[in-house]
Enzyme design. Structure first.
Site, PDB file in Angstrom:
ATOM      1  N   ARG A 133      63.319 -39.562  -4.144  1.00 10.85           N
ATOM      2  CA  ARG A 133      63.572 -40.286  -4.971  1.00 10.85           C
ATOM      3  C   ARG A 133      63.226 -40.501  -6.163  1.00 10.85           C
ATOM      4  O   ARG A 133      63.693 -41.775  -6.806  1.00 10.85           O
ATOM      5  CB  ARG A 133      62.695 -41.451  -4.150  1.00 10.85           C
ATOM      6  CG  ARG A 133      63.473 -41.700  -2.784  1.00 10.85           C
ATOM      7  CD  ARG A 133      62.808 -42.682  -1.676  1.00 10.85           C
ATOM      8  NE  ARG A 133      63.054 -42.629   0.135  1.00 10.85           N
ATOM      9  CZ  ARG A 133      64.380 -43.132   0.263  1.00 10.85           C
ATOM     10  NH1 ARG A 133      65.000 -43.424   0.097  1.00 10.85           N
ATOM     11  NH2 ARG A 133      64.026 -42.457   1.866  1.00 10.85           N
ATOM     12  N   GLU A 135      63.716 -40.117  -9.412  1.00  8.95           N
ATOM     13  CA  GLU A 135      64.637 -39.993 -10.619  1.00  8.95           C
ATOM     14  C   GLU A 135      65.077 -39.422 -11.538  1.00  8.95           C
ATOM     15  O   GLU A 135      65.865 -38.251 -12.458  1.00  8.95           O
ATOM     16  CB  GLU A 135      64.958 -41.813 -11.034  1.00  8.95           C
ATOM     17  CG  GLU A 135      65.599 -42.438 -10.665  1.00  8.95           C
ATOM     18  CD  GLU A 135      66.938 -41.900  -9.438  1.00  8.95           C
ATOM     19  OE1 GLU A 135      67.326 -41.241  -9.746  1.00  8.95           O
ATOM     20  OE2 GLU A 135      67.181 -42.484  -8.559  1.00  8.95           O
ATOM     21  N   ASP A 194      59.382 -28.248  -2.842  1.00  5.81           N
ATOM     22  CA  ASP A 194      58.254 -28.831  -3.136  1.00  5.81           C
ATOM     23  C   ASP A 194      57.961 -27.977  -4.462  1.00  5.81           C
ATOM     24  O   ASP A 194      57.794 -26.518  -4.365  1.00  5.81           O
ATOM     25  CB  ASP A 194      57.535 -28.251  -2.212  1.00  5.81           C
ATOM     26  CG  ASP A 194      55.863 -29.050  -1.959  1.00  5.81           C
ATOM     27  OD1 ASP A 194      55.911 -30.261  -2.246  1.00  5.81           O
ATOM     28  OD2 ASP A 194      55.546 -28.543  -1.176  1.00  5.81           O
ATOM     29  N   ARG A 307      61.641 -24.891 -12.358  1.00  5.06           N
ATOM     30  CA  ARG A 307      62.475 -25.628 -11.166  1.00  5.06           C
ATOM     31  C   ARG A 307      64.227 -24.907 -11.929  1.00  5.06           C
ATOM     32  O   ARG A 307      65.087 -23.908 -11.289  1.00  5.06           O
ATOM     33  CB  ARG A 307      62.839 -27.048 -11.386  1.00  5.06           C
ATOM     34  CG  ARG A 307      62.041 -27.673 -10.803  1.00  5.06           C
ATOM     35  CD  ARG A 307      62.655 -29.061 -10.611  1.00  5.06           C
ATOM     36  NE  ARG A 307      61.744 -29.850  -9.626  1.00  5.06           N
ATOM     37  CZ  ARG A 307      60.095 -30.397 -10.759  1.00  5.06           C
ATOM     38  NH1 ARG A 307      60.156 -30.216 -11.677  1.00  5.06           N
ATOM     39  NH2 ARG A 307      59.495 -31.326 -10.365  1.00  5.06           N
TER      40      ARG A 307
END
Length: 325
Positions: A133, A135, A194, A307
């Site tokens: 959740r 953003e 994660d 990432r």
């Protein structure tokens, strides 16, 4: 009446039911009955003549959890093969090639959105549901996947889904738990990550506790303040080495999950710098650049971040994974 008692219980839902000739339902919360009883009544329309069940809803937070619970009972008692999936926020109940029931979200769905043609997963044009959740995190993933024509959604667009408790002891365990649970509930392909910061002199902390390093009500600011406090007596920058770590897990129905990992090495600065990013970005000095992650543009960060590296690895192995399963 058959004696078997059916029960489903997690942190947010608790249902008990028993097969019966006469149907009834009890909701412990009046608001829950107003919200969810219409779905229950629709599912009762799938009962064979003469069959029914007694349902007790002690607590509920998810439409799809209730649907799965009732359908599992119907499948066992009636030897049916009902299946549930999610499409554009609606819950679909099917059997074989037959669409039997559509449960729409409270605010409905536009006709254009519902009937929009979806691309095949093998074309890497499918929508991926990101199990977060946050953003800020979603924005990073959206920019990366946009280059591949992949639309990104997050859990804010699926308010009926329950929260998945991160009870794992490793990054992979937590990512698997989120991806596989949500994929099971929605029938969709789900990407969960994660991620966390590992500081060498702290033995790898904050690690899997990065988001709540300063307590259950932690904020980015309080986490950063605690990290600086823990390193207050570490004066040499070389002794403040750290890595941002990401584990990505892609889960889909009837597939073995795909797992990739990546690290981004750097150091913990002595004070926050920069206004971009989130989390520990203002404290994380990128390699030998002298810049913190929060001083990089989104484009720069996406290329070299943990990432960014993990998504690049994911895109390299995704086609083979999809075709092999």
């Amino acid at each position: 009446m058959k004696e078997k008692i059916y029960e489903y219980k997690d942190d947010h839902n608790w249902f008990i039911s028993q097969w019966s000739k006469v149907g009834s339902s009890t909701y412990y919360e009046e608001e829950a009955e107003e919200t969810y009883s219409s779905i229950e009544q629709s599912l009762r329309g799938l009962l064979d003549e003469g069959n029914s069940f007694i349902l007790t809803v002690i607590k509920i937070n998810s439409n799809i959890a209730l649907v799965r619970f009732i359908l599992k009972m119907l499948n066992e008692e009636q030897q049916d093969n009902f299946k549930v999936s999610s499409h554009k926020g609606a819950i679909l109940v099917t059997q074989g090639q037959q669409l039997l029931l559509v449960c729409l979200p409270k605010k409905g769905i536009t006709i254009t959105d519902f009937f929009e043609k979806e691309k095949k997963v093998s074309e890497l044009g499918d929508t991926i549901l990101i199990a977060t959740r946050n953003e800020g995190k979603t924005k990073e993933f959206s920019q990366m996947f946009a280059q591949l024509g992949i639309k990104v959604e997050n859990l804010n667009q699926y308010p009926d889904l329950p929260e998945v408790e991160e009870t794992g002891l490793t990054f992979e365990e937590n990512a698997r738990l989120k991806a596989e649970t949500i994929s099971h509930l929605t029938g969709q392909m789900v990407l969960a990550d994660d991620s966390g910061l590992k500081v060498d002199v702290l033995g790898g902390l904050p690690g899997i506790w990065s988001a709540r390093f300063s307590g259950l009500d932690a904020t980015d600011q309080s986490n950063n303040a605690k990290l600086l406090h823990e390193l207050a007596m570490v004066f040499d920058i070389k002794d403040r080495s750290a890595q941002f770590h990401t584990t990505l897990v892609v889960a889909a129905p009837d597939k073995e999950s795909l797992v990739v990992e990546a690290d981004w090495s750097g150091y913990i600065d002595f004070a926050p710098k920069g206004n971009n990013g989130f989390g520990y970005d203002p404290l994380f000095l990128v390699g030998e650049t002298g810049k913190t992650a929060a001083e990089l543009s989104n484009h720069e960060k996406n290329i070299i971040s943990h990432r960014g590296q993990a998504v690049k690895k994911l895109m390299e192995v995704f086609p083979a994974w999809q075709n092999a399963h």
